[in-house]
Write a protein that holds these residues in place. Structure first.
Motif, PDB file in Angstrom:
ATOM      1  N   PHE A 151     112.027  65.756  22.806  1.00  7.92           N
ATOM      2  CA  PHE A 151     112.914  66.719  22.153  1.00  7.92           C
ATOM      3  C   PHE A 151     113.937  66.009  21.277  1.00  7.92           C
ATOM      4  O   PHE A 151     114.201  66.422  20.144  1.00  7.92           O
ATOM      5  N   THR A 180     112.406  65.249  27.648  1.00 13.11           N
ATOM      6  CA  THR A 180     113.669  65.258  26.905  1.00 13.11           C
ATOM      7  C   THR A 180     113.639  64.261  25.761  1.00 13.11           C
ATOM      8  O   THR A 180     114.193  64.510  24.688  1.00 13.11           O
ATOM      9  N   THR A 188     105.909  70.194  17.941  1.00 14.63           N
ATOM     10  CA  THR A 188     107.085  70.773  18.594  1.00 14.63           C
ATOM     11  C   THR A 188     106.821  71.097  20.064  1.00 14.63           C
ATOM     12  O   THR A 188     107.524  71.925  20.653  1.00 14.63           O
ATOM     13  N   TYR A 220     112.823  74.502  22.862  1.00 15.64           N
ATOM     14  CA  TYR A 220     112.910  73.602  24.014  1.00 15.64           C
ATOM     15  C   TYR A 220     113.340  74.353  25.271  1.00 15.64           C
ATOM     16  O   TYR A 220     112.797  74.119  26.362  1.00 15.64           O
ATOM     17  N   PHE A 280     107.525  69.859  23.300  1.00 13.42           N
ATOM     18  CA  PHE A 280     108.428  68.867  23.883  1.00 13.42           C
ATOM     19  C   PHE A 280     108.315  68.906  25.409  1.00 13.42           C
ATOM     20  O   PHE A 280     109.043  69.646  26.082  1.00 13.42           O
TER      21      PHE A 280
END
Length: 354
Positions: free
Chosen positions: A167, A164, A159, A261, A161
């Protein structure tokens, strides 16, 4: 449509068939992962296990781990559920969404319920994380905590990120795929058959929620995931459409990814740790519990109202499977609803009065 296996098998047999098909589907998924890993990343099938266990040590570890997780869930869970339904001769829409279409209000309410429950769930997370095994199981507890610590390290890596694109891949693999695949299996197949087996909605929902939580193999997160399973289960029972728990499941996962994010891009000064076991302040938890309870009560009342309302689309079980009958404002005079749909009723002789 006639299937390869009978659609009237005992629910226990259906569940055993699901296990067999899932095993075969996982084998197919493993083969696909091996082929794709070798073609795109030059990693042989025998080296994939080492990469997925320690992806940080491999230059393509993140991509390979995401691909592996996505394919295992999509093929092993979702593919197995769809295959079983097809083997029984049902159309997917007839089996998983017998009440369709559902109002947009069900989808919106499902997402809202999950969001409203997050503060209350944080209290369950903290309580469960601090739980302890009995004294004679201390070694087992130590092993369980070690496994969960390793899982947390892997979760933090996956996780992270930094782009983009990462993500969006994370949303697809961690939010979209589990919402579809896990709901097809746990609510669409397991819960449905448990309800039929025990003849009770509540027993089916609670057992399916327990299986849903247990299969994640995280004892110190069992209770909050079990409660989430209950919410998802009742959403499916009340709505009659698998899209409703899917929407709730997706919202649960996507919301946490979005918060993470935003923090990683430094768009906010607040900190969010997806592995944190600290609960939110008790006023938040209390308000969350009340709001969640009210929303569930609202949906239950709506379900009760829709049960007694005149149907716009009916599904009946006939000798050829599930048939759809779309009645007009009322049944035609002299007709009734039979095993194969709307049939003409035979007149009966009037009784003689004494």
């Amino acid at each position: 449509m006639k299937g390869f296996v009978s659609s009237r098998l005992h629910p226990v047999v259906n569940l055993l068939l699901l296990v067999v098909i899932m095993f075969a589907a996982f084998c197919v998924a493993g083969f696909l992962i091996g082929v794709l890993g070798n073609v795109f990343y030059g990693v042989g099938i025998f080296a994939l296990g080492n990469v997925t266990q320690n992806p940080a040590a491999h230059p393509n570890g993140w991509a390979i781990s995401m691909m592996s997780q996505g394919l295992l869930l999509f093929v092993g869970f979702g593919g197995a559920a769809l295959a079983l339904v097809s083997l029984m001769g049902y159309r997917w829409a007839d089996y998983f969404t017998p009440r369709r279409p559902v109002s947009w209000l069900w989808l919106l309410a499902a997402a809202t319920v999950v969001l409203a429950s997050i503060p209350f769930m944080s209290g369950l997370v903290e309580w469960n994380a601090k739980a302890h095994f009995p004294a004679f199981l201390q070694d087992l507890e130590a092993q369980a905590r070690e496994l969960e610590t390793r899982a947390q390290v892997l979760t933090k890596f996956l996780t992270h990120f930094n782009t983009t694109a990462r993500f969006l891949v994370g949303v697809l693999v961690i939010a979209v795929v589990p919402a579809i695949s896990e709901e097809l299996v746990f609510r669409g197949i397991i819960q449905r058959n448990l309800v039929q087996w025990f003849g009770s909605r509540h027993v089916g929902v609670w057992l399916a929620a327990a299986i849903f939580s247990a299969i994640h193999f995280q004892f110190f997160g069992f209770v909050p995931r079990f409660v989430l399973g209950l919410i998802l289960g009742y959403l499916y029972e009340w709505s009659g459409n698998i899209l409703v728990p899917m929407a709730a499941h997706f919202t649960q996962n996507a919301f946490q990814l979005a918060l993470l994010y935003v923090q990683q891009r430094e768009w906010t000064t607040s900190t969010f740790d997806p592995d944190s076991t600290e609960s939110l302040p008790w006023p938040w938890m209390g308000a969350s519990l009340l709001l969640t309870g009210y929303l569930l009560y609202f949906l239950h009342q709506r379900w009760q109202a829709e049960r007694v309302a005149a149907p716009t689309e009916m599904h009946v079980l006939s000798s050829s499977g599930v048939a759809v009958a779309r009645p007009q404002a009322a049944l035609p005079a002299g007709h009734t609803l039979g095993g194969t749909g709307i049939v003409e009723a035979k007149p009966t002789e009037p009784r003689a009065r004494n």
